[in-house]
Write a protein that holds these residues in place. Structure first.
Motif, PDB file in Angstrom:
ATOM      1  N   THR A  95       0.833  -1.199   0.000  1.00 16.69           N
ATOM      2  CA  THR A  95       0.000   0.000   0.000  1.00 16.69           C
ATOM      3  C   THR A  95       0.873   1.257   0.000  1.00 16.69           C
ATOM      4  N   HIS A 286     -10.823   1.514   2.160  1.00 16.99           N
ATOM      5  CA  HIS A 286     -11.989   2.045   1.457  1.00 16.99           C
ATOM      6  C   HIS A 286     -12.356   3.428   1.993  1.00 16.99           C
ATOM      7  N   GLU A 289      -9.639   6.195   0.383  1.00 15.30           N
ATOM      8  CA  GLU A 289      -9.207   5.780  -0.956  1.00 15.30           C
ATOM      9  C   GLU A 289      -8.273   6.794  -1.609  1.00 15.30           C
ATOM     10  N   GLN A 292      -4.658   5.958  -1.356  1.00 14.12           N
ATOM     11  CA  GLN A 292      -4.310   4.583  -1.687  1.00 14.12           C
ATOM     12  C   GLN A 292      -4.099   4.430  -3.187  1.00 14.12           C
ATOM     13  N   ASP A 293      -3.261   3.463  -3.531  1.00 18.05           N
ATOM     14  CA  ASP A 293      -3.165   3.008  -4.913  1.00 18.05           C
ATOM     15  C   ASP A 293      -4.001   1.737  -5.038  1.00 18.05           C
ATOM     16  N   ARG A 294      -4.006   1.161  -6.234  1.00 16.46           N
ATOM     17  CA  ARG A 294      -4.727  -0.103  -6.426  1.00 16.46           C
ATOM     18  C   ARG A 294      -4.137  -1.180  -5.522  1.00 16.46           C
ATOM     19  N   LEU A 295      -4.996  -1.847  -4.754  1.00 19.32           N
ATOM     20  CA  LEU A 295      -4.514  -2.939  -3.920  1.00 19.32           C
ATOM     21  C   LEU A 295      -4.068  -4.107  -4.800  1.00 19.32           C
ATOM     22  N   MET A 296      -2.990  -4.757  -4.436  1.00 19.98           N
ATOM     23  CA  MET A 296      -2.436  -5.861  -5.232  1.00 19.98           C
ATOM     24  C   MET A 296      -3.123  -7.175  -4.856  1.00 19.98           C
ATOM     25  N   ARG A 298      -4.947  -9.202  -6.916  1.00 17.59           N
ATOM     26  CA  ARG A 298      -4.739 -10.254  -7.921  1.00 17.59           C
ATOM     27  C   ARG A 298      -3.371 -10.883  -7.759  1.00 17.59           C
TER      28      ARG A 298
END
Length: 424
Positions: A95, A286, A289, A292-296, A298
């Motif tokens: 994060t 949340h 946001e 924050q960057d895109r949560l990893m 995947r």
């Protein structure tokens, strides 16, 4: 005891999975040659999918031979805490608040090194962050080091030789860098309680030797590629090539993220606790946001899938691994463990050793140090390696890392680890 049919099938599938790991580029070529099924070939070309796929095949075989109840009973007997932990710690460590704070610390330490270009940050990332893994756990150290390397070094368009050399040093240093304490490196954790290895023992017998090797590997790699690293811009402004500088995260939010990270580390062996903390963490992310960057998610799930597959397949290897280890002398077991680690998770080796009573102190030392020494040779040798691979592979030529290239690049830092553990 003679192996049963299930154990033989498990060993064969384990060998097939290892060969598959070294053959992922073949499936990528099939995806281009046969576009009708390109999606399937791309899936089989993902390193993170390999062991999960062959674990599925094993479970189908077990269901056919033992029935549904026998197959599910085997799964229920496996411990999937480590895959879950790696997933959670990888997401939290990646994060923006955690990454910004770590990158700022790296820049601060790098300024103390009067070196041109990116040599200073390069040495700090490969030396200090892996040793930090002795306290925040190896998966967290791998995630942070890989992300900072990606943004500060790999994004600069470095040569393939430097890419592979960096990956080899990173994997080896993280594997041996977690041995300053008895709770961070999985191979040590498996035996520490039973063999009464406390913090003082680890620091005085193993940790300081590992620190010497970690520092030597980082400095040696930086010296070997001094010209190329010297030409890379020093990322003292906090951004990498072509990046937009992130808005600073408020200190209270950084502290909240650090508390979540610390909580997950403290309860790393209690999946119900750290998964609960993770759900609370998602709620905080949340709510804020904008910081924050895109949560990893995947990437983390893929790595967890890889490790879960290794747990399932690895559970059928004790019948040949344990006799192979126990047949060796304390001198030979060091090199045997180093070699065997390349084809199986190093924590599995030390766990098998912990099941045997009456081992000498020399044998115990050789088994554990050998297991961590070989932890950088392949992607399956150490649990955090798939995380580093997932975060850095897109910077390599065709978006994948050659297993042979990684193996060759990891040999020099592995040799320095051997010299540290055997001669110092």
């Amino acid at each position: 005891m003679a192996p049963g049919i299930i154990e033989i099938i498990g060993a064969v599938l384990f060998a097939v999975a290892i060969v598959h790991t070294f053959s992922t580029k073949l499936f990528e070529r099939l995806a281009h040659a046969r576009p009708a099924h390109a999606g399937l070939w791309h899936l089989l070309g993902e390193v993170e999918v390999v062991f999960g796929f062959w674990a599925l095949v094993l479970m189908l075989c077990m269901a056919a031979l033992l029935g549904k109840d026998g197959a599910t009973a085997y799964l229920d007997g496996r411990n999937f805490t480590e895959p879950l932990f790696v997933f959670v710690i990888m997401v939290i460590a990646a994060t923006r608040p955690i990454l910004q704070s770590t990158a700022a610390a790296v820049r601060l330490l790098a300024r103390a090194l009067p070196l041109p270009g990116s040599m200073g940050p390069y040495i700090v990332i490969l030396a200090v962050v892996p040793l930090l893994g002795s306290f925040i756990t190896e998966p967290a150290a791998m995630t942070l080091a890989a992300l900072i390397l990606a943004r500060r070094i790999f994004a600069g368009g470095i040569s393939p030789r430097l890419q592979y050399a960096t990956l080899g040093v990173l994997f080896v240093n993280v594997s041996i860098g977690g041995t300053l304490t008895p709770f961070a490196a999985p191979p040590v954790l498996m035996v520490a309680a039973k063999w009464h290895w406390d913090m003082a023992f680890m620091l005085s017998n193993i940790g300081w030797k590992a620190a010497v090797a970690v520092l030597f590997n980082a400095v040696a790699a930086a010296t070997l590629f001094a010209r190329e690293l010297g030409r890379l811009d020093d990322p003292s402004d906090g951004i990498g090539p072509g990046e937009v500088k992130d808005t600073p995260v408020p200190l209270p939010l950084v502290l909240v993220h650090v508390l979540f990270l610390a909580g997950v580390v403290v309860f790393s062996h209690h999946s119900a606790v750290f998964m609960g903390l993770f759900l609370f963490f998602l709620g905080v992310v949340h709510a804020y946001e904008r910081h924050q960057d895109r949560l990893m998610l995947r990437e983390g799930l893929m790595v967890a899938f890889f490790l879960a597959g290794l747990v399932v397949l690895g559970g059928q290897q004790q019948w040949w691994l344990q006799p192979a280890l126990m047949s060796m002398s304390s001198e030979a077991v060091y090199y045997g463990a180093t070699a065997l680690t390349a084809i199986t998770d190093n924590a599995a080796l030390t766990y098998l050793g912990s099941l045997v009573e009456g081992l000498s102190d020399q044998f115990k030392y050789a088994l554990v140090t050998g297991a961590v020494t070989g932890g950088g040779l392949t992607v399956i040798a150490n649990a955090p390696n798939p995380a580093g691979m997932a975060l850095l592979k897109r910077y390599f030529g065709d978006g994948s890392v050659s297993p042979l290239g990684l193996f060759l690049a990891a040999i020099p830092p592995t040799i320095s680890a051997i010299l540290a553990f055997r001669l110092l």
